[in-house]
Design a protein around this motif. Structure first.
Motif, mmCIF file in Angstrom:
data_model
loop_
_atom_site.group_PDB
_atom_site.id
_atom_site.type_symbol
_atom_site.label_atom_id
_atom_site.label_comp_id
_atom_site.label_asym_id
_atom_site.label_seq_id
_atom_site.Cartn_x
_atom_site.Cartn_y
_atom_site.Cartn_z
ATOM 1 N N GLU A 116 0.835 -1.214 0.000
ATOM 2 C CA GLU A 116 0.000 0.000 0.000
ATOM 3 C C GLU A 116 0.863 1.254 0.000
ATOM 4 O O GLU A 116 0.534 2.251 -0.645
ATOM 5 C CB GLU A 116 -0.922 -0.007 1.225
ATOM 6 N N ALA A 117 1.983 1.205 0.711
ATOM 7 C CA ALA A 117 2.887 2.358 0.720
ATOM 8 C C ALA A 117 3.432 2.622 -0.678
ATOM 9 O O ALA A 117 3.577 3.780 -1.100
ATOM 10 C CB ALA A 117 4.035 2.111 1.693
ATOM 11 N N GLY A 118 3.736 1.553 -1.421
ATOM 12 C CA GLY A 118 4.198 1.723 -2.789
ATOM 13 C C GLY A 118 3.117 2.308 -3.679
ATOM 14 O O GLY A 118 3.382 3.195 -4.506
ATOM 15 N N MET A 119 1.893 1.811 -3.533
ATOM 16 C CA MET A 119 0.787 2.327 -4.343
ATOM 17 C C MET A 119 0.473 3.770 -4.000
ATOM 18 O O MET A 119 0.175 4.587 -4.891
ATOM 19 C CB MET A 119 -0.437 1.434 -4.155
ATOM 20 N N ASN A 120 0.579 4.104 -2.738
ATOM 21 C CA ASN A 120 0.354 5.502 -2.331
ATOM 22 C C ASN A 120 1.410 6.423 -2.934
ATOM 23 O O ASN A 120 1.116 7.571 -3.304
ATOM 24 C CB ASN A 120 0.363 5.617 -0.811
ATOM 25 N N ALA A 121 2.634 5.904 -3.025
ATOM 26 C CA ALA A 121 3.695 6.716 -3.630
ATOM 27 C C ALA A 121 3.349 7.055 -5.073
ATOM 28 O O ALA A 121 3.573 8.184 -5.543
ATOM 29 C CB ALA A 121 5.020 5.965 -3.559
ATOM 30 N N ILE A 122 2.776 6.098 -5.791
ATOM 31 C CA ILE A 122 2.369 6.339 -7.175
ATOM 32 C C ILE A 122 1.219 7.339 -7.216
ATOM 33 O O ILE A 122 1.228 8.296 -7.998
ATOM 34 C CB ILE A 122 1.969 5.020 -7.848
ATOM 35 N N ARG A 123 0.219 7.114 -6.381
ATOM 36 C CA ARG A 123 -0.955 8.001 -6.374
ATOM 37 C C ARG A 123 -0.579 9.444 -6.041
ATOM 38 O O ARG A 123 -1.161 10.393 -6.564
ATOM 39 C CB ARG A 123 -1.967 7.500 -5.346
ATOM 40 N N GLU A 124 0.404 9.596 -5.159
ATOM 41 C CA GLU A 124 0.782 10.934 -4.692
ATOM 42 C C GLU A 124 1.876 11.556 -5.562
ATOM 43 O O GLU A 124 2.417 12.616 -5.230
ATOM 44 C CB GLU A 124 1.256 10.844 -3.238
ATOM 45 N N GLY A 125 2.194 10.901 -6.673
ATOM 46 C CA GLY A 125 3.152 11.467 -7.612
ATOM 47 C C GLY A 125 4.597 11.354 -7.182
ATOM 48 O O GLY A 125 5.467 12.077 -7.689
ATOM 49 N N TYR A 126 4.886 10.424 -6.292
ATOM 50 C CA TYR A 126 6.265 10.253 -5.841
ATOM 51 C C TYR A 126 6.980 9.321 -6.818
ATOM 52 O O TYR A 126 7.350 8.196 -6.481
ATOM 53 C CB TYR A 126 6.275 9.687 -4.416
ATOM 54 N N THR A 127 7.159 9.815 -8.027
ATOM 55 C CA THR A 127 7.645 8.958 -9.108
ATOM 56 C C THR A 127 8.853 9.552 -9.840
ATOM 57 O O THR A 127 9.154 9.163 -10.966
ATOM 58 C CB THR A 127 6.516 8.718 -10.135
ATOM 59 N N ARG A 128 9.546 10.445 -9.186
ATOM 60 C CA ARG A 128 10.693 11.085 -9.825
ATOM 61 C C ARG A 128 12.003 10.535 -9.270
ATOM 62 O O ARG A 128 12.006 9.725 -8.342
ATOM 63 C CB ARG A 128 10.616 12.605 -9.642
ATOM 64 N N TYR A 129 13.124 10.981 -9.847
ATOM 65 C CA TYR A 129 14.428 10.568 -9.357
ATOM 66 C C TYR A 129 14.581 10.916 -7.878
ATOM 67 O O TYR A 129 14.078 11.944 -7.401
ATOM 68 C CB TYR A 129 15.554 11.270 -10.118
ATOM 69 N N THR A 130 15.324 10.069 -7.177
ATOM 70 C CA THR A 130 15.708 10.379 -5.806
ATOM 71 C C THR A 130 17.202 10.663 -5.783
ATOM 72 O O THR A 130 17.904 10.436 -6.780
ATOM 73 C CB THR A 130 15.408 9.200 -4.867
#
Length: 472
Positions: A116-130
């Motif tokens: 769920e934490a991974g899916m939330n990252a996608i939903r919240e736009g946490y999809t850029r370089y780190t």
């Protein structure tokens, strides 16, 4: 093209020095919309250079393309575990009811909180370089975990997050080893360690262990094998492929030897640390007196949290070495997946040693281990060292070598035995030769108990002809 590829078939498969080799036969090459497949082209193999001779309809009558590979790549051996797993998967997809006990991959789903934490990252736009080294949030969580669970203290700049522990290991080897250095590796070993040493132009020095001593390194052998060229000792506990766990006392004995060699560093692969069965306990090598400043601790999320596909691991150590690993990573892959790192934070938030989610998986692994140990101990000519951790059984089947079976041939070694069990028993296992001990084969019990019960029956049935076969 999609249909042509779908209809492709694997026509050959072999173990041994040429393993793995498979040839795909396409039923209708002429339908492929690829210019390289046009009529009149052919490929010619030369012992020294592979050259593609291209015949075209344009002005270029002859074009010689040098398709040779680097000596570094040609010196590498392919991973047998990956190749066998891929082959077994291909057979299964083709409708062959193969039982796959080759891969080191938990059969459990990633715990729901982590997913769920991974899916939330996608939903919240946490999809850029780190950042290359990993997010500050995850590195701080790793520091907390290492202090609370392993008794070793680090700061975030002494942590490098990578795309799996395997990347962490190879970057460490590349960072600290120079041509001519020696990498000390107890056998049986994780299949990739020697090849990683060769990638660094270092020399792998293999130190044998014995099933009678639970495949644990003899400190006296270690001491006798060290020289001024010794640069890195790789320890894996709990061990893949044997499941052996190094006691604190044995690690202390090893540490005393290491302390006498200023150039010698230790890479401690602790990826299976929480898959361990009482009374065995895990000790981090860096926690021993005087070892923190010369130990590179590698860990990850794949095994403990059933996150193999998330590709997330890390290395912890003195900043000087970790920064060097980071330099390599910055030119290879850059930082790990932002989504996976969010999931990693959730995993470390499950509690000490992964909490109930992990303890439930470990309980199931122990039940499976106990079943397999009891089942194979009943068989004649089989030697077993009961694993104390991980989810592998490394069994000595060498009493079956040298026997000839009608319709198959001679069982010469672990490769041919595994091929025989795949052909006759439809069970995919990994030959011990992949791990530096040809007398054994590795069985992964990261499958359901029901699947393991079926696999044991198939193996026993397949071995019946061998039991009665005469030695050649």
């Amino acid at each position: 093209m999609a249909n042509a590829l779908h209809n492709a078939a694997i026509s050959t498969f072999s173990f041994g020095d040429q393993y793995p080799i498979s040839r795909c036969v396409f039923p209708s090459l002429s339908t492929l919309p690829l210019r390289s497949m046009q009529k009149g082209k052919h490929v010619e193999l030369n012992r020294r250079v592979l050259v593609a001779k291209a015949k075209t309809t344009n002005d270029f009558d002859d074009i010689d393309v040098d398709m040779s590979l680097s000596q570094r790549v040609n010196a590498l051996k392919p991973s047998k575990t990956m190749a066998i797993s891929d082959h077994a998967t291909a057979l299964l997809q083709a409708g062959v009811p193969v039982i796959r006990l080759a891969a080191g991959e938990p059969d459990f789903d990633t715990p729901a909180v982590i997913a769920e934490a991974g899916m939330n990252a996608i939903r919240e736009g946490y999809t850029r370089y780190t950042p290359n080294a990993g997010t500050s949030e995850l590195r701080q969580a790793i520091c907390h975990k290492l202090k609370e669970e392993n008794g070793i203290t680090y700061t975030p700049d002494q942590i490098l997050v990578s795309n799996g522990a395997k990347q962490s290991v190879v970057q460490a080897v590349l960072a600290v080893c120079s041509p001519g250095d020696e990498v000390i590796i107890p056998a049986p070993f994780y299949v990739s360690y020697p090849e990683m040493a060769r990638l660094a132009d270092a020399t792998p020095v293999i130190l044998p262990t014995h099933i009678s001593n639970n495949f644990l390194l003899d400190p006296k052998l270690l001491e006798a094998s060290l020289s001024e060229r010794s640069r890195l000792l790789i320890l894996c506990t709990p061990c893949n492929p044997t499941g052996s766990v190094y006691s604190k006392k044995l690690l202390e004995d090893i540490a005393q030897i290491v302390a006498n060699h200023p150039r010698l560093l230790v890479l401690s692969d602790e990826i299976y640390e929480h898959i361990i069965y009482a009374p065995a306990t895990h000790t981090s090598f860096a926690s021993l007196p005087g070892m923190w400043n010369r130990t590179l601790t590698v860990n990850g999320f794949s095994k403990t949290f059933a996150m193999t596909g998330w590709r997330l691991g890390y290395i912890a150590g003195p900043k000087h070495f970790v920064a060097a690993c980071g330099k390599i990573q910055s030119q290879l892959t850059s930082g790990a997946s932002s989504i996976s790192q969010k999931a990693g934070v959730a995993a470390l938030g499950l509690g000490y040693a992964g909490g109930e989610a992990v303890s439930t998986m470990v309980k199931a692994f122990k039940e499976r281990r106990d079943f397999l140990v009891e089942s194979f101990r009943e068989m004649d000519g089989v030697k077993i060292s009961e694993p104390q951790g991980a989810f592998y059984l490394f069994i000595d089947f060498s009493s079956y070598y040298g026997r000839e079976v009608e319709g198959f041939g001679i069982i010469e070694n672990s490769d041919s035995l595994c091929r025989y069990l795949l052909d006759k028993g439809l069970v995919a296992l990994v030959p011990g030769s992949a791990f530096g001990d040809d007398s054994c084969i590795r069985i992964s019990y990261a499958e359901s108990l029901t699947t393991l019960e079926t696999a044991v029956e198939r193996i026993k049935k397949a071995l019946i002809p061998l039991s009665s076969a005469a030695l050649v």
